[in-house]
Design a protein around this motif. Structure first.
Motif, PDB file in Angstrom:
ATOM      1  N   GLU A 168      41.410  42.655  29.839  1.00 57.77           N
ATOM      2  CA  GLU A 168      40.851  41.421  29.292  1.00 57.77           C
ATOM      3  C   GLU A 168      41.945  40.582  28.666  1.00 57.77           C
ATOM      4  OE1 GLU A 168      39.312  38.589  26.497  1.00 57.77           O
ATOM      5  OE2 GLU A 168      40.424  40.389  25.917  1.00 57.77           O
ATOM      6  N   ALA A 169      41.890  39.274  28.901  1.00 58.48           N
ATOM      7  CA  ALA A 169      42.858  38.350  28.304  1.00 58.48           C
ATOM      8  C   ALA A 169      42.185  37.000  28.113  1.00 58.48           C
ATOM      9  CB  ALA A 169      44.093  38.209  29.187  1.00 58.48           C
ATOM     10  N   GLY A 170      42.169  36.504  26.880  1.00 58.32           N
ATOM     11  CA  GLY A 170      41.647  35.170  26.606  1.00 58.32           C
ATOM     12  C   GLY A 170      40.209  34.961  27.026  1.00 58.32           C
ATOM     13  N   GLY A 171      39.372  35.980  26.906  1.00 56.67           N
ATOM     14  CA  GLY A 171      37.977  35.857  27.285  1.00 56.67           C
ATOM     15  C   GLY A 171      37.714  36.023  28.765  1.00 56.67           C
ATOM     16  N   VAL A 172      38.743  36.364  29.524  1.00 60.13           N
ATOM     17  CA  VAL A 172      38.630  36.517  30.978  1.00 60.13           C
ATOM     18  C   VAL A 172      38.956  37.954  31.368  1.00 60.13           C
ATOM     19  CG1 VAL A 172      39.537  35.758  33.202  1.00 60.13           C
ATOM     20  CG2 VAL A 172      39.233  34.096  31.355  1.00 60.13           C
ATOM     21  N   MET A 173      38.145  38.550  32.243  1.00 62.69           N
ATOM     22  CA  MET A 173      38.450  39.869  32.774  1.00 62.69           C
ATOM     23  C   MET A 173      39.394  39.706  33.958  1.00 62.69           C
ATOM     24  SD  MET A 173      38.382  43.078  32.726  1.00 62.69           S
ATOM     25  CE  MET A 173      37.242  43.266  31.350  1.00 62.69           C
ATOM     26  N   ILE A 174      40.624  40.154  33.791  1.00 58.33           N
ATOM     27  CA  ILE A 174      41.648  39.999  34.817  1.00 58.33           C
ATOM     28  C   ILE A 174      41.599  41.190  35.775  1.00 58.33           C
ATOM     29  CG2 ILE A 174      44.110  39.781  35.268  1.00 58.33           C
ATOM     30  CD1 ILE A 174      42.961  37.364  33.831  1.00 58.33           C
ATOM     31  N   LYS A 175      41.618  40.903  37.081  1.00 58.10           N
ATOM     32  CA  LYS A 175      41.676  41.949  38.092  1.00 58.10           C
ATOM     33  C   LYS A 175      42.762  41.584  39.097  1.00 58.10           C
ATOM     34  CE  LYS A 175      36.870  43.491  37.819  1.00 58.10           C
ATOM     35  NZ  LYS A 175      35.677  43.902  38.599  1.00 58.10           N
ATOM     36  N   THR A 176      43.559  42.560  39.488  1.00 52.56           N
ATOM     37  CA  THR A 176      44.640  42.290  40.436  1.00 52.56           C
ATOM     38  C   THR A 176      44.258  42.743  41.839  1.00 52.56           C
ATOM     39  OG1 THR A 176      45.780  44.414  40.117  1.00 52.56           O
ATOM     40  CG2 THR A 176      46.342  42.620  38.608  1.00 52.56           C
ATOM     41  N   ALA A 191      52.081  40.808  40.544  1.00 54.84           N
ATOM     42  CA  ALA A 191      53.260  40.108  40.032  1.00 54.84           C
ATOM     43  C   ALA A 191      52.854  39.048  39.011  1.00 54.84           C
ATOM     44  CB  ALA A 191      54.034  39.464  41.183  1.00 54.84           C
ATOM     45  N   GLN A 192      51.751  38.352  39.257  1.00 55.33           N
ATOM     46  CA  GLN A 192      51.261  37.372  38.295  1.00 55.33           C
ATOM     47  C   GLN A 192      50.755  38.054  37.030  1.00 55.33           C
ATOM     48  OE1 GLN A 192      48.456  35.418  40.898  1.00 55.33           O
ATOM     49  NE2 GLN A 192      49.857  33.731  41.336  1.00 55.33           N
ATOM     50  N   ALA A 193      50.167  39.229  37.178  1.00 54.04           N
ATOM     51  CA  ALA A 193      49.730  39.988  36.005  1.00 54.04           C
ATOM     52  C   ALA A 193      50.934  40.384  35.147  1.00 54.04           C
ATOM     53  CB  ALA A 193      48.956  41.227  36.443  1.00 54.04           C
ATOM     54  N   HIS A 194      52.043  40.684  35.788  1.00 51.58           N
ATOM     55  CA  HIS A 194      53.271  41.007  35.058  1.00 51.58           C
ATOM     56  C   HIS A 194      53.700  39.819  34.199  1.00 51.58           C
ATOM     57  CE1 HIS A 194      57.310  42.564  34.273  1.00 51.58           C
ATOM     58  NE2 HIS A 194      57.781  41.399  34.676  1.00 51.58           N
ATOM     59  N   SER A 195      53.687  38.620  34.784  1.00 56.21           N
ATOM     60  CA  SER A 195      54.049  37.419  34.027  1.00 56.21           C
ATOM     61  C   SER A 195      53.087  37.205  32.869  1.00 56.21           C
ATOM     62  CB  SER A 195      54.031  36.190  34.953  1.00 56.21           C
ATOM     63  OG  SER A 195      55.016  36.292  35.953  1.00 56.21           O
ATOM     64  N   LEU A 196      51.788  37.396  33.124  1.00 57.54           N
ATOM     65  CA  LEU A 196      50.796  37.203  32.079  1.00 57.54           C
ATOM     66  C   LEU A 196      50.997  38.179  30.934  1.00 57.54           C
ATOM     67  CD1 LEU A 196      48.170  36.106  30.888  1.00 57.54           C
ATOM     68  CD2 LEU A 196      46.911  37.606  32.459  1.00 57.54           C
ATOM     69  N   LYS A 197      51.216  39.438  31.254  1.00 57.58           N
ATOM     70  CA  LYS A 197      51.382  40.444  30.199  1.00 57.58           C
ATOM     71  C   LYS A 197      52.620  40.186  29.353  1.00 57.58           C
ATOM     72  CE  LYS A 197      48.857  44.127  32.549  1.00 57.58           C
ATOM     73  NZ  LYS A 197      48.921  45.471  33.184  1.00 57.58           N
ATOM     74  N   LYS A 198      53.654  39.621  29.969  1.00 60.06           N
ATOM     75  CA  LYS A 198      54.856  39.302  29.197  1.00 60.06           C
ATOM     76  C   LYS A 198      54.562  38.263  28.125  1.00 60.06           C
ATOM     77  CE  LYS A 198      58.884  38.887  31.168  1.00 60.06           C
ATOM     78  NZ  LYS A 198      59.962  38.484  32.101  1.00 60.06           N
ATOM     79  N   THR A 199      53.620  37.355  28.372  1.00 57.14           N
ATOM     80  CA  THR A 199      53.286  36.354  27.351  1.00 57.14           C
ATOM     81  C   THR A 199      52.405  36.943  26.263  1.00 57.14           C
ATOM     82  OG1 THR A 199      51.233  35.526  28.395  1.00 57.14           O
ATOM     83  CG2 THR A 199      53.324  34.623  29.185  1.00 57.14           C
ATOM     84  N   ASP A 222      28.726  34.114  31.961  1.00 54.91           N
ATOM     85  CA  ASP A 222      29.594  35.293  31.850  1.00 54.91           C
ATOM     86  C   ASP A 222      29.156  36.356  32.862  1.00 54.91           C
ATOM     87  OD1 ASP A 222      31.287  34.433  29.775  1.00 54.91           O
ATOM     88  OD2 ASP A 222      29.752  34.882  28.279  1.00 54.91           O
ATOM     89  N   PRO A 223      30.076  37.237  33.244  1.00 51.88           N
ATOM     90  CA  PRO A 223      31.493  37.265  32.854  1.00 51.88           C
ATOM     91  C   PRO A 223      32.343  36.292  33.668  1.00 51.88           C
ATOM     92  CG  PRO A 223      30.999  39.125  34.274  1.00 51.88           C
ATOM     93  CD  PRO A 223      29.693  38.419  34.052  1.00 51.88           C
ATOM     94  N   ILE A 224      33.478  35.916  33.085  1.00 53.38           N
ATOM     95  CA  ILE A 224      34.460  35.088  33.776  1.00 53.38           C
ATOM     96  C   ILE A 224      35.582  36.002  34.249  1.00 53.38           C
ATOM     97  CG2 ILE A 224      35.947  33.064  33.634  1.00 53.38           C
ATOM     98  CD1 ILE A 224      32.988  32.464  33.131  1.00 53.38           C
ATOM     99  N   TYR A 225      35.929  35.902  35.521  1.00 56.44           N
ATOM    100  CA  TYR A 225      36.957  36.764  36.101  1.00 56.44           C
ATOM    101  C   TYR A 225      38.194  35.952  36.465  1.00 56.44           C
ATOM    102  CZ  TYR A 225      33.444  40.447  36.691  1.00 56.44           C
ATOM    103  OH  TYR A 225      32.493  41.409  36.478  1.00 56.44           O
TER     104      TYR A 225
END
Length: 298
Positions: free
Chosen positions: A216-224, A181-189, A172-175
């Protein structure tokens, strides 16, 4: 009748120029600031060497019988050698004497942004080098993909259809590095059920994420980042990786600007140079992610 208007004496009027703006650079150091980095001190050789010790096996013993399974502790090494990267601008005396801004400062900032952008784009392109890929062309990134990346990096197991135990889990951490645009798709789910007349029910995870560029999403720290290269089909090869999957090395005190006078040219060179390198430490600790990155419309 001839009237004297503003345009008639335009050259005689001192012009007020508002503060200039810079071309925006998307949050510098998004990836570089997230992976493990080492600094190579000056006069300490050309490379950073990173050793890693192997494992030994434990056996069942028999009472009264000496152990006879002595094993050797070994190590493997990874050498990372920094290379030079740089950019230059030339500022003439006449230009420096007639502009309002301190152009040495302007040049330093613009050159620094250029250096960071090149490094970030290089790291974005490196996401294509992981052996295992998730998703496919035209696929919208969803929370399941993020969770799959986390689970597979943590399992570090043989490929599907191959027998064997899990390996060394990605630390850890997992990024997850993706496009906005991909973050937009992810947030919609991450949105809950749809209520009456557009009353979208938002789950707590999305509420915390809001419209930020890091969540954070699913144990992963998302960065755009905007530094991924999108193909003509609107697909981007993003990356999910442990902080330890890549190692970056910087030589000395880091990048910086230096100016040099050229008297015959009646100008100054401003040179910005940095020395750095990166290497993949463990391929199993990262996943390429091939997902659609078309500009959102809904």
């Amino acid at each position: 009748m001839t009237i004297t208007v503003k345009a008639s004496i335009d050259d005689a009027v001192e012009k007020y120029v508002a503060e200039a703006r810079y071309t925006m650079q998307e949050r510098p150091g998004v990836i570089w600031g997230s992976i493990r980095t080492e600094r190579l001190p000056e006069h300490s050789g050309p490379a950073v060497n990173i050793p890693k010790y192997g494992t030994v096996n434990t056996f069942a013993l028999t009472e009264g019988i000496d152990m006879a399974q002595a094993q050797e502790i070994t190590d493997t090494g990874l050498a990372i050698t920094p290379a030079e990267y740089g950019a230059q601008v030339i500022l003439t005396d006449l230009q420096l004497q007639t502009t309002k801004d301190d152009f040495f400062r302007v040049a330093g900032r613009i050159l620094g942004d250029s250096f960071d952008r090149q490094r970030e784009q290089t790291l974005c392109d490196d996401c294509d080098n992981f052996s295992v890929a998730l998703g496919s062309a035209g696929t919208a990134l969803n929370l399941g993909h993020v969770m799959a990346a986390h689970g597979s990096i943590k399992y570090n197991a043989p490929e599907n259809g191959t027998a064997g135990r899990g390996g060394e889990p990605g630390p850890d951490p997992i990024y997850g590095f993706i496009t906005p645009a991909q973050a937009h798709s992810l947030k919609k789910t991450m949105v809950g059920g749809i209520g009456a007349a557009g009353a979208t029910q938002v789950v707590p995870a999305l509420d915390r994420a809001g419209y930020s560029e890091q969540f954070e999403a699913g144990g992963v720290m998302i960065k755009t980042t905007v530094n991924f290269n999108k193909d003509s089909s609107d697909d981007v090869k993003a990356g999910f990786l442990s902080k330890e999957a890549w190692i970056g090395v910087e030589l000395g005190g880091g990048p910086g600007a230096e100016k040099e006078r050229d008297a015959s040219l009646r100008a100054w060179e401003v040179n910005f140079v940095g020395r750095w390198a990166r290497a993949e430490y463990n391929d199993a600790w990262g996943r390429e992610g091939v997902f659609d990155s078309a500009l959102p419309t809904s």
